[in-house]
Design an enzyme around this catalytic site. Structure first.
Site, PDB file in Angstrom:
ATOM      1  N   SER A  35      24.330  26.953  39.245  1.00 29.84           N
ATOM      2  CA  SER A  35      25.564  26.370  39.806  1.00 29.84           C
ATOM      3  C   SER A  35      26.403  27.443  40.485  1.00 29.84           C
ATOM      4  O   SER A  35      27.217  27.139  41.353  1.00 29.84           O
ATOM      5  CB  SER A  35      26.379  25.694  38.693  1.00 29.84           C
ATOM      6  N   SER A 127      37.021  37.440  27.718  1.00 27.41           N
ATOM      7  CA  SER A 127      37.707  38.102  28.829  1.00 27.41           C
ATOM      8  C   SER A 127      39.061  38.608  28.377  1.00 27.41           C
ATOM      9  O   SER A 127      39.692  38.032  27.491  1.00 27.41           O
ATOM     10  CB  SER A 127      37.886  37.079  29.965  1.00 27.41           C
ATOM     11  N   TYR A 154      40.850  28.110  32.872  1.00 29.60           N
ATOM     12  CA  TYR A 154      39.768  29.071  32.632  1.00 29.60           C
ATOM     13  C   TYR A 154      40.129  29.952  31.442  1.00 29.60           C
ATOM     14  O   TYR A 154      39.343  30.075  30.484  1.00 29.60           O
ATOM     15  CB  TYR A 154      39.483  29.948  33.858  1.00 29.60           C
ATOM     16  N   LYS A 158      38.422  30.278  27.366  1.00 34.87           N
ATOM     17  CA  LYS A 158      37.989  31.484  26.639  1.00 34.87           C
ATOM     18  C   LYS A 158      38.692  31.565  25.297  1.00 34.87           C
ATOM     19  O   LYS A 158      38.077  31.896  24.276  1.00 34.87           O
ATOM     20  CB  LYS A 158      38.263  32.742  27.472  1.00 34.87           C
ATOM     21  N   PHE A 183      37.060  43.486  30.617  1.00 34.50           N
ATOM     22  CA  PHE A 183      38.221  43.680  31.479  1.00 34.50           C
ATOM     23  C   PHE A 183      37.797  43.376  32.917  1.00 34.50           C
ATOM     24  O   PHE A 183      37.521  42.202  33.217  1.00 34.50           O
ATOM     25  CB  PHE A 183      38.849  45.061  31.196  1.00 34.50           C
ATOM     26  N   ASN A 184      37.654  44.337  33.806  1.00 39.03           N
ATOM     27  CA  ASN A 184      37.303  43.980  35.194  1.00 39.03           C
ATOM     28  C   ASN A 184      35.935  44.516  35.583  1.00 39.03           C
ATOM     29  O   ASN A 184      35.835  45.658  36.049  1.00 39.03           O
ATOM     30  CB  ASN A 184      38.381  44.503  36.149  1.00 39.03           C
ATOM     31  N   ARG A 236      44.283  48.072  36.870  1.00 37.71           N
ATOM     32  CA  ARG A 236      43.284  47.337  36.111  1.00 37.71           C
ATOM     33  C   ARG A 236      42.278  48.314  35.505  1.00 37.71           C
ATOM     34  O   ARG A 236      42.168  49.463  35.972  1.00 37.71           O
ATOM     35  CB  ARG A 236      42.513  46.362  37.033  1.00 37.71           C
TER      36      ARG A 236
HETATM   37  P1  NAD Z   1      28.548  34.203  37.183  1.00 41.97           P
HETATM   38  O1  NAD Z   1      29.153  32.959  37.724  1.00 41.97           O
HETATM   39  O2  NAD Z   1      27.931  35.179  38.097  1.00 41.97           O
HETATM   40  O3  NAD Z   1      27.437  33.831  36.079  1.00 41.97           O
HETATM   41  C1  NAD Z   1      27.549  32.675  35.288  1.00 41.97           C
HETATM   42  C2  NAD Z   1      26.200  31.987  35.380  1.00 41.97           C
HETATM   43  O4  NAD Z   1      26.221  30.843  34.539  1.00 41.97           O
HETATM   44  C3  NAD Z   1      25.866  31.509  36.795  1.00 41.97           C
HETATM   45  O5  NAD Z   1      24.580  31.935  37.151  1.00 41.97           O
HETATM   46  C4  NAD Z   1      25.917  29.989  36.689  1.00 41.97           C
HETATM   47  O6  NAD Z   1      24.976  29.363  37.534  1.00 41.97           O
HETATM   48  C5  NAD Z   1      25.592  29.791  35.209  1.00 41.97           C
HETATM   49  N1  NAD Z   1      26.112  28.537  34.646  1.00 41.97           N
HETATM   50  C6  NAD Z   1      27.372  28.067  34.698  1.00 41.97           C
HETATM   51  N2  NAD Z   1      27.433  26.878  34.076  1.00 41.97           N
HETATM   52  C7  NAD Z   1      26.186  26.602  33.595  1.00 41.97           C
HETATM   53  C8  NAD Z   1      25.611  25.550  32.880  1.00 41.97           C
HETATM   54  N3  NAD Z   1      26.322  24.460  32.546  1.00 41.97           N
HETATM   55  N4  NAD Z   1      24.298  25.618  32.544  1.00 41.97           N
HETATM   56  C9  NAD Z   1      23.546  26.695  32.910  1.00 41.97           C
HETATM   57  N5  NAD Z   1      24.033  27.727  33.610  1.00 41.97           N
HETATM   58  C10 NAD Z   1      25.345  27.675  33.943  1.00 41.97           C
HETATM   59  O7  NAD Z   1      29.683  34.896  36.301  1.00 41.97           O
HETATM   60  P2  NAD Z   1      29.689  36.340  35.626  1.00 41.97           P
HETATM   61  O8  NAD Z   1      30.674  37.158  36.355  1.00 41.97           O
HETATM   62  O9  NAD Z   1      28.309  36.819  35.424  1.00 41.97           O
HETATM   63  O10 NAD Z   1      30.338  35.981  34.186  1.00 41.97           O
HETATM   64  C11 NAD Z   1      29.500  35.733  33.087  1.00 41.97           C
HETATM   65  C12 NAD Z   1      30.406  35.415  31.914  1.00 41.97           C
HETATM   66  O11 NAD Z   1      31.328  36.498  31.723  1.00 41.97           O
HETATM   67  C13 NAD Z   1      31.268  34.173  32.126  1.00 41.97           C
HETATM   68  O12 NAD Z   1      31.353  33.490  30.875  1.00 41.97           O
HETATM   69  C14 NAD Z   1      32.628  34.729  32.512  1.00 41.97           C
HETATM   70  O13 NAD Z   1      33.677  33.871  32.116  1.00 41.97           O
HETATM   71  C15 NAD Z   1      32.657  36.005  31.721  1.00 41.97           C
HETATM   72  N6  NAD Z   1      33.551  37.020  32.308  1.00 41.97           N
HETATM   73  C16 NAD Z   1      33.380  37.410  33.606  1.00 41.97           C
HETATM   74  C17 NAD Z   1      34.260  38.359  34.149  1.00 41.97           C
HETATM   75  C18 NAD Z   1      34.124  38.792  35.592  1.00 41.97           C
HETATM   76  O14 NAD Z   1      35.103  39.310  36.141  1.00 41.97           O
HETATM   77  N7  NAD Z   1      32.990  38.610  36.206  1.00 41.97           N
HETATM   78  C19 NAD Z   1      35.286  38.904  33.367  1.00 41.97           C
HETATM   79  C20 NAD Z   1      35.411  38.472  32.055  1.00 41.97           C
HETATM   80  C21 NAD Z   1      34.538  37.524  31.525  1.00 41.97           C
HETATM   81  C1  WQD Z   2      42.337  43.003  40.740  1.00 35.06           C
HETATM   82  C2  WQD Z   2      43.566  43.601  41.403  1.00 35.06           C
HETATM   83  C3  WQD Z   2      44.939  42.023  42.554  1.00 35.06           C
HETATM   84  C4  WQD Z   2      42.072  41.071  45.700  1.00 35.06           C
HETATM   85  C5  WQD Z   2      40.138  38.476  37.547  1.00 35.06           C
HETATM   86  C6  WQD Z   2      40.319  37.300  36.630  1.00 35.06           C
HETATM   87  C7  WQD Z   2      39.916  37.700  35.221  1.00 35.06           C
HETATM   88  C8  WQD Z   2      38.515  38.249  35.211  1.00 35.06           C
HETATM   89  C9  WQD Z   2      38.406  39.401  36.180  1.00 35.06           C
HETATM   90  C10 WQD Z   2      37.045  36.417  34.564  1.00 35.06           C
HETATM   91  C11 WQD Z   2      44.798  42.731  41.227  1.00 35.06           C
HETATM   92  C12 WQD Z   2      44.336  43.054  43.521  1.00 35.06           C
HETATM   93  C13 WQD Z   2      42.670  41.613  44.591  1.00 35.06           C
HETATM   94  C14 WQD Z   2      42.589  41.384  46.983  1.00 35.06           C
HETATM   95  C15 WQD Z   2      44.245  42.781  45.955  1.00 35.06           C
HETATM   96  N1  WQD Z   2      37.558  37.245  35.538  1.00 35.06           N
HETATM   97  N2  WQD Z   2      43.729  42.455  44.713  1.00 35.06           N
HETATM   98  N3  WQD Z   2      43.666  42.248  47.055  1.00 35.06           N
HETATM   99  O1  WQD Z   2      42.848  39.256  38.886  1.00 35.06           O
HETATM  100  O2  WQD Z   2      42.515  41.434  37.570  1.00 35.06           O
HETATM  101  O3  WQD Z   2      40.999  39.512  37.154  1.00 35.06           O
HETATM  102  O4  WQD Z   2      38.790  38.907  37.491  1.00 35.06           O
HETATM  103  O5  WQD Z   2      37.238  36.458  33.395  1.00 35.06           O
HETATM  104  O6  WQD Z   2      40.002  36.553  34.417  1.00 35.06           O
HETATM  105  O7  WQD Z   2      41.689  36.967  36.599  1.00 35.06           O
HETATM  106  O8  WQD Z   2      40.825  40.754  39.294  1.00 35.06           O
HETATM  107  O9  WQD Z   2      39.723  41.594  41.314  1.00 35.06           O
HETATM  108  O10 WQD Z   2      41.104  39.457  41.492  1.00 35.06           O
HETATM  109  O11 WQD Z   2      42.243  41.662  41.196  1.00 35.06           O
HETATM  110  O12 WQD Z   2      45.226  43.530  46.050  1.00 35.06           O
HETATM  111  O13 WQD Z   2      42.087  40.901  48.058  1.00 35.06           O
HETATM  112  O14 WQD Z   2      43.331  43.699  42.800  1.00 35.06           O
HETATM  113  O15 WQD Z   2      46.287  41.771  42.897  1.00 35.06           O
HETATM  114  O16 WQD Z   2      45.904  43.568  41.041  1.00 35.06           O
HETATM  115  P1  WQD Z   2      41.936  40.252  38.251  1.00 35.06           P
HETATM  116  P2  WQD Z   2      40.912  40.815  40.897  1.00 35.06           P
END
Ligand code: NAD
Ligand code: WQD
Length: 340
Positions: A35, A127, A154, A158, A183-184, A236
């Site tokens: 997805s 997260s 979202y 979590k 974190f990020n 961050r």
């Molecule tokens: P991503 O979207 O790249 O990966 C998630 C994967 O899950 C995708 O491949 C999607 O196809 C699959 N998926 C979603 N719903 C599904 C379902 N119902 N059945 C089977 N597959 C499904 O995201 P990511 O960045 O790899 O994040 C992975 C996990 O880490 C997520 O739970 C996200 O919330 C968490 N996370 C991500 C970040 C970030 O910034 N990337 C930060 C903190 C936490």
């Molecule tokens: C980082 C910094 C923006 C884009 C998000 C989700 C968090 C987690 C990680 C899932 C911020 C600045 C960004 C741009 C900018 N995901 N920025 N110009 O918002 O810290 O976290 O991703 O769990 O839940 O909220 O990450 O990369 O969007 O932003 O100045 O075009 O970069 O303001 O300060 P964020 P981000």
């Protein structure tokens, strides 16, 4: 070798974690419904590890279909649950889509893992967003900080997931859970065979930076330089996705070795970087000048978010060691590979 189930296997963090699990000698089976990813990611993983990983295309909200994976792979001893939707803005527009997907995938996984009878080890992708969006949080953030009010569905999924897992561990003595609060995450595998493949227009900073550097975007907007930080831009804790993947291997290893029933870890570098500092580091690492402008603040942004990663360093024996320039270079190599 022990087998680990990876949900969300074709995703950004899941794919990188599979590579590190295979490198560590584990058998894996991945599931994903694509997805928010593509089957091409499985090709990238194969190029890196030198073999096709076991994979089943399945929607984890479909319990019957998901159960067939456990019937086919009865040797699953641990699961890492990545499958979820993760776009904050999208969740605000589509709350029920987020609650349905992110919670029902978790509930199905827990039921199926517990039903195995043997010890069921689950690592959950959480997260830093669970700490909320308050600007009064003391930095760096410790795991003991209570959850803050979620401003997005979202973030709420979590927080709810962590609560649900706590109740399930209390109810089932064969269920063990480790929560990792990322974190990020940024960057890509050094091979550039896998990386972040955001469907649609990315909003995270590093993909926007690399698309701007590649000329796919005219200009990068820095969302505010009037925050109470040394250079006015937000701070961050940017964690290299490969270092993050390795934290999952450490968490699984600890569960297998010590049978730890419940634990929570912040996964970050412990060092914050501002947006402007990241831009400078990118230009230094790649030699590519970034065209950026100062734009208004983005609603919902907090001024600073930085992990206290000491607990993961000490208990998991894990730390994020990759220099930020190498991390940003990996993101740039990945972007260049996409544009070929
Ligand atoms: P991503 O979207 O790249 O990966 C998630 C994967 O899950 C995708 O491949 C999607 O196809 C699959 N998926 C979603 N719903 C599904 C379902 N119902 N059945 C089977 N597959 C499904 O995201 P990511 O960045 O790899 O994040 C992975 C996990 O880490 C997520 O739970 C996200 O919330 C968490 N996370 C991500 C970040 C970030 O910034 N990337 C930060 C903190 C936490
Ligand atoms: C980082 C910094 C923006 C884009 C998000 C989700 C968090 C987690 C990680 C899932 C911020 C600045 C960004 C741009 C900018 N995901 N920025 N110009 O918002 O810290 O976290 O991703 O769990 O839940 O909220 O990450 O990369 O969007 O932003 O100045 O075009 O970069 O303001 O300060 P964020 P981000």
């Amino acid at each position: 070798m022990k087998r680990v189930l990876i949900t969300g296997a074709a995703g950004y963090i899941g794919s990188h974690t599979i590579v590190e699990l295979v490198n560590a000698g584990y058998d894996v089976v991945g599931v994903d419904n694509f997805s928010n990813s593509s089957a091409k990611v499985l090709d990238g993983i194969e190029k890196i590890v030198g073999k096709r990983i076991d994979f089943v295309e399945v929607d984890c909200t479909d319990k019957e279909a998901f159960e067939k994976v456990f019937q086919k792979y009865p040797d699953i001893e641990a699961a890492i649950h990545f499958a979820a939707y993760k776009a904050v803005g999208e969740s605000i527009d589509n709350p029920t889509m987020y609650y349905r997907n992110n919670i029902s995938t978790l509930l199905n996984l827990v039921d199926l893992m517990v039903a195995k009878g043997k010890s069921a080890n689950v690592v959950f992708s959480s997260s830093a967003i669970v700490y909320g969006q308050s600007n009064n949080l003391q930095m760096p953030i410790k795991e003991s900080v209570p959850m803050g009010a979620a401003i997005s569905p979202y973030g709420a999924t979590k927080q709810m997931a962590e609560e649900i897992l706590g109740h399930c561990v209390n109810a089932h003595n064969n269920l063990n859970v480790t929560i990792l609060r990322y974190f990020n995450p940024i960057g890509a595998h050094p091979s550039a065979f896998i990386g972040e493949l955001p469907k649609g227009v990315p909003s995270n900073l590093v993909p926007v930076m690399t698309e701007t550097a590649a000329g796919k975007r005219e200009c990068l907007s820095v969302f505010g330089n009037d925050y109470n930080t040394p250079d006015g831009s937000c701070i961050r804790d940017y964690i290299y996705v490969v270092d993050l993947a390795k934290a999952h291997v450490k968490a699984v290893e600890r569960m297998f070795k010590d049978g730890v029933r419940w634990d929570v870890f912040n996964i970050g570098t412990g060092k914050g970087l501002s947006v402007l500092e990241l831009i400078n580091a990118f230009e230094k690492a790649t030699g590519v000048k970034l065209n950026y402008k100062i734009a208004p603040r983005r609603p919902g942004d907090i001024v600073e978010s930085c992990a206290d990663a000491n607990k993961a360093n000490q208990i998991l024996g894990w730390s994020a060691d990759t220099p930020i320039e190498d991390v940003l270079l990996s993101a740039w190599k990945w972007q260049c590979s996409l544009d070929k």
